[in-house]
Design a protein around this motif. Sequence first.
Motif, PDB file in Angstrom:
ATOM      1  N   LEU A  60       8.890   7.618  14.890  1.00  0.00           N
ATOM      2  CA  LEU A  60       9.024   7.723  13.436  1.00  0.00           C
ATOM      3  C   LEU A  60       9.176   6.335  12.816  1.00  0.00           C
ATOM      4  O   LEU A  60       8.557   6.032  11.787  1.00  0.00           O
ATOM      5  N   GLU A  61       9.967   5.490  13.453  1.00  0.00           N
ATOM      6  CA  GLU A  61      10.169   4.132  12.948  1.00  0.00           C
ATOM      7  C   GLU A  61       8.839   3.370  12.915  1.00  0.00           C
ATOM      8  O   GLU A  61       8.521   2.676  11.946  1.00  0.00           O
ATOM      9  N   ASN A  62       8.053   3.506  13.970  1.00  0.00           N
ATOM     10  CA  ASN A  62       6.740   2.842  14.015  1.00  0.00           C
ATOM     11  C   ASN A  62       5.812   3.388  12.933  1.00  0.00           C
ATOM     12  O   ASN A  62       5.058   2.631  12.302  1.00  0.00           O
ATOM     13  N   ALA A  63       5.852   4.708  12.729  1.00  0.00           N
ATOM     14  CA  ALA A  63       5.002   5.320  11.706  1.00  0.00           C
ATOM     15  C   ALA A  63       5.398   4.839  10.309  1.00  0.00           C
ATOM     16  O   ALA A  63       4.531   4.606   9.453  1.00  0.00           O
ATOM     17  N   LEU A  64       6.690   4.685  10.074  1.00  0.00           N
ATOM     18  CA  LEU A  64       7.162   4.150   8.789  1.00  0.00           C
ATOM     19  C   LEU A  64       6.657   2.719   8.588  1.00  0.00           C
ATOM     20  O   LEU A  64       6.237   2.346   7.485  1.00  0.00           O
ATOM     21  N   SER A  65       6.686   1.930   9.637  1.00  0.00           N
ATOM     22  CA  SER A  65       6.213   0.544   9.549  1.00  0.00           C
ATOM     23  C   SER A  65       4.731   0.493   9.185  1.00  0.00           C
ATOM     24  O   SER A  65       4.310  -0.317   8.358  1.00  0.00           O
ATOM     25  N   VAL A  66       3.928   1.372   9.804  1.00  0.00           N
ATOM     26  CA  VAL A  66       2.502   1.429   9.499  1.00  0.00           C
ATOM     27  C   VAL A  66       2.281   1.792   8.032  1.00  0.00           C
ATOM     28  O   VAL A  66       1.440   1.197   7.343  1.00  0.00           O
ATOM     29  N   CYS A  67       3.060   2.763   7.547  1.00  0.00           N
ATOM     30  CA  CYS A  67       2.946   3.200   6.159  1.00  0.00           C
ATOM     31  C   CYS A  67       3.280   2.069   5.194  1.00  0.00           C
ATOM     32  O   CYS A  67       2.550   1.813   4.231  1.00  0.00           O
ATOM     33  N   ILE A  68       4.361   1.351   5.474  1.00  0.00           N
ATOM     34  CA  ILE A  68       4.796   0.265   4.595  1.00  0.00           C
ATOM     35  C   ILE A  68       3.826  -0.909   4.650  1.00  0.00           C
ATOM     36  O   ILE A  68       3.530  -1.545   3.622  1.00  0.00           O
ATOM     37  N   GLU A  69       3.297  -1.206   5.833  1.00  0.00           N
ATOM     38  CA  GLU A  69       2.315  -2.285   5.951  1.00  0.00           C
ATOM     39  C   GLU A  69       1.045  -1.972   5.175  1.00  0.00           C
ATOM     40  O   GLU A  69       0.404  -2.864   4.600  1.00  0.00           O
ATOM     41  N   ASP A  70       0.683  -0.689   5.126  1.00  0.00           N
ATOM     42  CA  ASP A  70      -0.472  -0.279   4.327  1.00  0.00           C
ATOM     43  C   ASP A  70      -0.220  -0.536   2.843  1.00  0.00           C
ATOM     44  O   ASP A  70      -1.109  -1.026   2.128  1.00  0.00           O
ATOM     45  N   PHE A  71       1.007  -0.237   2.382  1.00  0.00           N
ATOM     46  CA  PHE A  71       1.371  -0.550   0.998  1.00  0.00           C
ATOM     47  C   PHE A  71       1.257  -2.050   0.743  1.00  0.00           C
ATOM     48  O   PHE A  71       0.765  -2.481  -0.307  1.00  0.00           O
ATOM     49  N   SER A  72       1.732  -2.846   1.702  1.00  0.00           N
ATOM     50  CA  SER A  72       1.728  -4.301   1.542  1.00  0.00           C
ATOM     51  C   SER A  72       0.314  -4.846   1.388  1.00  0.00           C
ATOM     52  O   SER A  72       0.057  -5.747   0.584  1.00  0.00           O
ATOM     53  N   LYS A  73      -0.616  -4.295   2.166  1.00  0.00           N
ATOM     54  CA  LYS A  73      -2.014  -4.730   2.057  1.00  0.00           C
ATOM     55  C   LYS A  73      -2.565  -4.418   0.670  1.00  0.00           C
ATOM     56  O   LYS A  73      -3.291  -5.224   0.079  1.00  0.00           O
ATOM     57  N   LYS A  74      -2.225  -3.251   0.155  1.00  0.00           N
ATOM     58  CA  LYS A  74      -2.712  -2.856  -1.172  1.00  0.00           C
ATOM     59  C   LYS A  74      -2.077  -3.699  -2.272  1.00  0.00           C
ATOM     60  O   LYS A  74      -2.696  -3.962  -3.306  1.00  0.00           O
ATOM     61  N   ALA A  75      -0.814  -4.116  -2.056  1.00  0.00           N
ATOM     62  CA  ALA A  75      -0.115  -4.921  -3.068  1.00  0.00           C
ATOM     63  C   ALA A  75      -0.609  -6.358  -3.079  1.00  0.00           C
ATOM     64  O   ALA A  75      -0.431  -7.075  -4.070  1.00  0.00           O
ATOM     65  N   GLY A  76      -1.229  -6.805  -1.980  1.00  0.00           N
ATOM     66  CA  GLY A  76      -1.718  -8.175  -1.915  1.00  0.00           C
ATOM     67  C   GLY A  76      -0.577  -9.163  -1.871  1.00  0.00           C
ATOM     68  O   GLY A  76       0.328  -9.062  -1.037  1.00  0.00           O
ATOM     69  N   SER A  77      -0.569 -10.100  -2.780  1.00  0.00           N
ATOM     70  CA  SER A  77       0.465 -11.140  -2.795  1.00  0.00           C
ATOM     71  C   SER A  77       1.701 -10.725  -3.580  1.00  0.00           C
ATOM     72  O   SER A  77       2.628 -11.521  -3.747  1.00  0.00           O
ATOM     73  N   ARG A  78       1.713  -9.493  -4.053  1.00  0.00           N
ATOM     74  CA  ARG A  78       2.841  -9.033  -4.874  1.00  0.00           C
ATOM     75  C   ARG A  78       3.960  -8.456  -4.020  1.00  0.00           C
ATOM     76  O   ARG A  78       3.747  -8.010  -2.900  1.00  0.00           O
ATOM     77  N   SER A  79       5.151  -8.437  -4.592  1.00  0.00           N
ATOM     78  CA  SER A  79       6.242  -7.675  -3.999  1.00  0.00           C
ATOM     79  C   SER A  79       5.985  -6.200  -4.268  1.00  0.00           C
ATOM     80  O   SER A  79       5.186  -5.846  -5.147  1.00  0.00           O
ATOM     81  N   LEU A  80       6.664  -5.333  -3.518  1.00  0.00           N
ATOM     82  CA  LEU A  80       6.449  -3.906  -3.730  1.00  0.00           C
ATOM     83  C   LEU A  80       7.734  -3.125  -3.587  1.00  0.00           C
ATOM     84  O   LEU A  80       8.659  -3.525  -2.876  1.00  0.00           O
ATOM     85  N   ILE A  81       7.778  -2.025  -4.308  1.00  0.00           N
ATOM     86  CA  ILE A  81       8.857  -1.046  -4.203  1.00  0.00           C
ATOM     87  C   ILE A  81       8.197   0.285  -3.867  1.00  0.00           C
ATOM     88  O   ILE A  81       7.220   0.674  -4.520  1.00  0.00           O
ATOM     89  N   CYS A  82       8.703   0.965  -2.856  1.00  0.00           N
ATOM     90  CA  CYS A  82       8.040   2.189  -2.440  1.00  0.00           C
ATOM     91  C   CYS A  82       9.022   3.326  -2.209  1.00  0.00           C
ATOM     92  O   CYS A  82      10.212   3.119  -1.981  1.00  0.00           O
ATOM     93  N   ARG A  83       8.476   4.507  -2.287  1.00  0.00           N
ATOM     94  CA  ARG A  83       9.194   5.744  -1.967  1.00  0.00           C
ATOM     95  C   ARG A  83       8.313   6.516  -0.987  1.00  0.00           C
ATOM     96  O   ARG A  83       7.094   6.621  -1.199  1.00  0.00           O
ATOM     97  N   ILE A  84       8.909   7.024   0.068  1.00  0.00           N
ATOM     98  CA  ILE A  84       8.144   7.729   1.096  1.00  0.00           C
ATOM     99  C   ILE A  84       8.712   9.125   1.296  1.00  0.00           C
ATOM    100  O   ILE A  84       9.921   9.291   1.533  1.00  0.00           O
ATOM    101  N   SER A  85       7.863  10.127   1.191  1.00  0.00           N
ATOM    102  CA  SER A  85       8.247  11.513   1.439  1.00  0.00           C
ATOM    103  C   SER A  85       7.930  11.858   2.889  1.00  0.00           C
ATOM    104  O   SER A  85       6.796  11.675   3.345  1.00  0.00           O
ATOM    105  N   LEU A  86       8.931  12.315   3.617  1.00  0.00           N
ATOM    106  CA  LEU A  86       8.736  12.774   4.988  1.00  0.00           C
ATOM    107  C   LEU A  86       8.397  14.250   4.956  1.00  0.00           C
ATOM    108  O   LEU A  86       9.152  15.064   4.419  1.00  0.00           O
ATOM    109  N   THR A  87       7.239  14.599   5.507  1.00  0.00           N
ATOM    110  CA  THR A  87       6.746  15.976   5.435  1.00  0.00           C
ATOM    111  C   THR A  87       6.429  16.488   6.840  1.00  0.00           C
ATOM    112  O   THR A  87       6.583  15.775   7.831  1.00  0.00           O
ATOM    113  N   GLY A  88       5.962  17.725   6.897  1.00  0.00           N
ATOM    114  CA  GLY A  88       5.480  18.292   8.147  1.00  0.00           C
ATOM    115  C   GLY A  88       6.554  19.010   8.939  1.00  0.00           C
ATOM    116  O   GLY A  88       7.705  19.161   8.504  1.00  0.00           O
ATOM    117  N   GLN A  89       6.177  19.456  10.133  1.00  0.00           N
ATOM    118  CA  GLN A  89       7.063  20.185  11.033  1.00  0.00           C
ATOM    119  C   GLN A  89       7.058  19.512  12.392  1.00  0.00           C
ATOM    120  O   GLN A  89       6.027  19.031  12.848  1.00  0.00           O
TER     121      GLN A  89
END
Length: 420
Positions: free
Chosen positions: A270-299
């Motif tokens: 789960l920790e690794n999956a969160l890191s992948v998700c946040i790194e994806d946000f970082s790529k989209k933000a480019g050189s900007r800082s970012l604030i994110c919210r993540i919903s944990l879903t599924g079973q």
Amino acid sequence: MSFSFVHAADLHLDSPFRGVTAESPAIAGSLHSATFEVYNSLIDLCIEKQVQFLLIAGDIYDGADRSLRAQLRFRDGLQRLVDNNIQAFVVHGNHDPFKGHSRSIDWPEGVHVFSYRKVKSIPFKVGNSPVALISGISHENRKITTNLARKFESQYPDLFQIGLLHCNVGRDTGHEAYAPCELQDLIKTGLNYWALGHVHERKILHENPYVVYPGNTQGRNIREQNERGCYLVQVDDNNRVTSLEFHELDEIRWFWGSLTIDGLDTLDQLENALSVCIEDFSKKAGSRSLICRISLTGQGPLFNELSRESALQELLEHTRDSYEAKSPFVWVQDLIFECRPEIDLKKRRKAKDFLGQVLRISQELSDTEEGRKRLVEEGLKELFKNRRASKHLQDITDNEISRMLKSAELLCLQMLEGDL
């Protein structure tokens, strides 16, 4: 002759960014300066592109009791424009009405601030020749409910005519209906370009004439995701808009994504999956800082671990510690628990017992617009009677209602089904 201008709105200088600043002093400092940094970038853009003038369509400041710092920084930016032979045309909106508390500020020559008393028209001249006419009116106070668009009219068809207004066009904008009007009210005036403010999402409502919302220049909460900025507009010799180019200005970008726990067996995964998700946000933000919210879903098997008391908060703090010190910063605002136990909900809903009935009612309310409306009008009726609570419920969205129902459904499952 041809010319160009920049259209911006909703600067909200000195916005407090409530809800984030209380949790991290370091992040608070960055957020507090963000609107000023974005404003500097706006002025830089005007100078770099050598435009003839800047239009600001209201809500320069975040509140009527505008800070002295915000006023001085705003004036200093306008002075930079004037020093580069660029004029500015400004109206006030509902957040910073003309009659709001204001200290004495002498605006630089070449800066035109429109009053609330009547629509005023100011020609923009190149040498002694007028090439455009900018008409505008400010909000007198915070809650203007009259249609200010009806006060505008075409005066000099040979010039490129601009209407500068902070208003709500139509009904489904997601914003308070201050200075409400309809699109046809604007079109029928005969003006060539409507430079609007108030709606924070950028929208081109009409072309020929152009009716444009540039959106705000800096997202201020999780609902204001995606890029924010202004429009650079080019006009040719025949009074035609030849180019309408959006320029990103935001310093901090907001993201809201989801991550499923399906197939995740351990907290390390789960920790690794969160890191992948946040790194994806970082790529989209480019050189900007970012604030994110993540919903944990599924079973999955992690459901029990994550649903125990304080588990999600501990995971949030650990994730924040991993990213907060980065530059540009990454701030995980929240982790939302929307996971489900490893049971067949579809089958469980069909059961002819009390829990089955509860799950069916929950689905009925969540899946239809009528059901969500019924929940708000009946289920939340008492909360709307509370002055403090109702203030936070005014802008509740369908997605938020659905999440509330899912949380209630999960609570019922845990309480009525026993250990899941």
